[in-house]
Design an enzyme around this catalytic site. Structure first.
Site, mmCIF file in Angstrom:
data_model
loop_
_atom_site.group_PDB
_atom_site.id
_atom_site.type_symbol
_atom_site.label_atom_id
_atom_site.label_comp_id
_atom_site.label_asym_id
_atom_site.label_seq_id
_atom_site.Cartn_x
_atom_site.Cartn_y
_atom_site.Cartn_z
ATOM 1 N N GLY A 1 3.179 21.236 22.016
ATOM 2 C CA GLY A 1 2.036 20.572 22.646
ATOM 3 C C GLY A 1 2.357 19.988 24.010
ATOM 4 O O GLY A 1 3.048 20.597 24.830
ATOM 5 N N ASN B 1 5.547 9.917 24.124
ATOM 6 C CA ASN B 1 4.380 10.787 23.944
ATOM 7 C C ASN B 1 4.081 11.134 22.494
ATOM 8 O O ASN B 1 2.975 11.553 22.172
ATOM 9 C CB ASN B 1 4.669 12.065 24.769
ATOM 10 N N SER C 1 -4.954 7.975 25.247
ATOM 11 C CA SER C 1 -5.998 8.978 24.976
ATOM 12 C C SER C 1 -7.320 8.454 25.514
ATOM 13 O O SER C 1 -7.492 7.234 25.669
ATOM 14 C CB SER C 1 -6.118 9.180 23.457
ATOM 15 N N TYR D 1 -6.923 5.775 14.952
ATOM 16 C CA TYR D 1 -6.378 6.422 16.152
ATOM 17 C C TYR D 1 -6.811 5.651 17.392
ATOM 18 O O TYR D 1 -5.985 5.324 18.250
ATOM 19 C CB TYR D 1 -6.859 7.869 16.211
HETATM 20 P P1 NAP Z 1 1.379 17.751 18.743
HETATM 21 O O1 NAP Z 1 1.434 19.149 19.186
HETATM 22 O O2 NAP Z 1 1.147 17.467 17.301
HETATM 23 O O3 NAP Z 1 2.716 17.010 19.256
HETATM 24 C C1 NAP Z 1 3.052 15.711 18.848
HETATM 25 C C2 NAP Z 1 4.489 15.715 18.404
HETATM 26 O O4 NAP Z 1 4.894 14.374 18.039
HETATM 27 C C3 NAP Z 1 4.695 16.578 17.156
HETATM 28 O O5 NAP Z 1 5.774 17.450 17.303
HETATM 29 C C4 NAP Z 1 4.919 15.532 16.091
HETATM 30 O O6 NAP Z 1 5.641 15.952 14.963
HETATM 31 C C5 NAP Z 1 5.673 14.464 16.856
HETATM 32 N N1 NAP Z 1 5.716 13.229 16.073
HETATM 33 C C6 NAP Z 1 4.773 12.753 15.223
HETATM 34 N N2 NAP Z 1 5.183 11.644 14.618
HETATM 35 C C7 NAP Z 1 6.433 11.389 15.080
HETATM 36 C C8 NAP Z 1 7.376 10.361 14.823
HETATM 37 N N3 NAP Z 1 7.120 9.387 13.930
HETATM 38 N N4 NAP Z 1 8.557 10.387 15.472
HETATM 39 C C9 NAP Z 1 8.836 11.384 16.343
HETATM 40 N N5 NAP Z 1 7.980 12.386 16.625
HETATM 41 C C10 NAP Z 1 6.788 12.398 16.000
HETATM 42 O O7 NAP Z 1 0.224 16.960 19.528
HETATM 43 P P2 NAP Z 1 -0.123 16.794 21.087
HETATM 44 O O8 NAP Z 1 -1.566 17.075 21.202
HETATM 45 O O9 NAP Z 1 0.856 17.462 21.968
HETATM 46 O O10 NAP Z 1 0.025 15.205 21.202
HETATM 47 C C11 NAP Z 1 0.956 14.544 22.041
HETATM 48 C C12 NAP Z 1 0.410 13.164 22.320
HETATM 49 O O11 NAP Z 1 -0.812 13.288 23.037
HETATM 50 C C13 NAP Z 1 0.080 12.363 21.068
HETATM 51 O O12 NAP Z 1 0.433 11.007 21.268
HETATM 52 C C14 NAP Z 1 -1.432 12.479 20.969
HETATM 53 O O13 NAP Z 1 -2.008 11.389 20.280
HETATM 54 C C15 NAP Z 1 -1.809 12.485 22.437
HETATM 55 N N6 NAP Z 1 -3.116 13.042 22.756
HETATM 56 C C16 NAP Z 1 -3.426 14.327 22.421
HETATM 57 C C17 NAP Z 1 -4.683 14.818 22.746
HETATM 58 C C18 NAP Z 1 -5.113 16.217 22.406
HETATM 59 O O14 NAP Z 1 -6.297 16.539 22.571
HETATM 60 N N7 NAP Z 1 -4.229 17.077 21.922
HETATM 61 C C19 NAP Z 1 -5.606 14.007 23.417
HETATM 62 C C20 NAP Z 1 -5.247 12.705 23.753
HETATM 63 C C21 NAP Z 1 -3.997 12.229 23.420
HETATM 64 P P3 NAP Z 1 4.795 16.359 13.629
HETATM 65 O O15 NAP Z 1 4.106 17.602 13.969
HETATM 66 O O16 NAP Z 1 5.825 16.536 12.598
HETATM 67 O O17 NAP Z 1 3.837 15.256 13.331
#
Ligand code: NAP
Length: 284
Positions: free
Chosen positions: A15, A101, A153, A166
């Site tokens: 991601g 992140n 976010s 969230y």
């Molecule tokens: P993603 O692909 O699920 O990546 C997030 C990563 O963080 C995953 O590899 C996840 O592992 C890891 N993670 C979760 N819990 C953890 C922990 N306790 N310790 C260490 N690592 C951990 O999602 P993404 O969309 O790239 O999200 C990245 C950030 O952007 C997040 O904070 C998310 O809330 C934020 N965000 C995303 C969006 C969107 O639309 N995608 C929008 C706004 C904000 P697991 O898969 O094992 O949980």
């Protein structure tokens, strides 16, 4: 260019974290990428990242010309976070930039949610990110200054139907970011928030999310979603003002690299959005 500065990125297995790791490598940084790389919360209904995902990020960083160190920790465990940062300091000699992140996202109405759904989001997104900052800040001070970027976010800027845990966690991160900016400025450390919009990653494309989109449109999903309901939910997503349904992680990464740069040395205590224009629907 970065002159070989060192960045620690959490949530690096895939991601936004992966795209940003590659962008930092392209900009000449040495990259430590941390992830839990396993199930973070049984209350989420999407597939967790794996050790293979984290290794793949490493391959892509190296292909982009960067040095790479994989680190595995659960950011809820501050001793494990401390150990992970120590590995990066051993390997690279210090840390200059932290991109905090990692996060998770689940959906359920307040009236129905499990305790785990609430606690896991607050514990990982808010407390876990605070753990990363508390471990990282002394290391940046040792280095004579640095950069911290926290992923919040748009849902940390408005309420979210069936997404209270969230939203609360991501809104809390804005408070953390602003407080840290006030406290760490005297050490030459800037602290800012990244506001991603709807980004095309596993965190946003799953059953609970589709059901929430259907409820937001005023309809009631029928248990396990049928293929046509899933497609309808995709269709109900509004097109963003820039004409796309999603923003790609690669379109978020350059903003993070900018916030880490020398050019951003007078930029601290505020939020920067890459939302495809969705920010125009949010006050301020
Ligand atoms: P993603 O692909 O699920 O990546 C997030 C990563 O963080 C995953 O590899 C996840 O592992 C890891 N993670 C979760 N819990 C953890 C922990 N306790 N310790 C260490 N690592 C951990 O999602 P993404 O969309 O790239 O999200 C990245 C950030 O952007 C997040 O904070 C998310 O809330 C934020 N965000 C995303 C969006 C969107 O639309 N995608 C929008 C706004 C904000 P697991 O898969 O094992 O949980």
């Amino acid at each position: 260019m970065s002159d070989g500065r060192v960045v620690m990125i959490t949530g690096a297995a895939r991601g936004i974290g992966r795209a940003t790791a590659i962008a930092f490598a392209e900009a000449g940084y040495r990259v430590a990428g941390a992830d839990i790389a396993a199930l973070a919360s049984a209350a989420m209904d999407y597939q967790p990242a794996t050790a293979e995902d984290l290794a793949r990020t490493g391959e892509l960083v190296e292909e982009a010309g960067g040095e790479w160190l994989p680190v595995v920790f659960d950011q809820r465990d501050i001793a494990a976070v401390r150990n992970g940062f120590a590995q990066a300091v051993d390997r690279f000699g210090g840390i200059d930039v932290v991109f905090a992140n990692a996060g998770i996202q689940g959906f359920a109405p307040l009236l129905e949610m499990s305790d785990d759904l609430w606690h896991d989001q607050i514990d990982i997104n808010l407390t876990g990110t605070a753990n990363v900052l508390r471990v990282a800040a002394p290391l940046l001070i040792e280095r004579g200054g640095g950069r911290i970027i926290i992923t919040s976010s748009t849902q940390g800027q408005h309420g979210t139907l069936d997404g209270s845990g969230y939203s609360a966690s991501k809104w809390g991160l804005i408070g953390l970011m602003k407080s840290a900016a006030l406290e760490l400025g005297r050490y030459g450390i800037t602290v800012n928030a990244l506001i991603p919009g709807l980004i095309d990653t596993p965190l946003t494309r799953h059953e609970d999310r589709y059901a929430q989109i259907i409820r937001t449109a005023g309809n009631q999903p029928t248990g396990e979603l049928a293929e046509d309901e899933r497609a309808a939910a995709e269709g109900m997503k509004k097109k963003l003002p820039l004409g796309v349904p999603w923003v790609e992680p690669e379109d978020v990464a350059p903003l993070v690299v900018f916030l880490a740069s020398d050019g951003a040395r007078m930029v601290t205590g505020t939020s920067f959005a890459a939302t495809g224009g969705d920010s125009a629907n949010i006050t301020a």
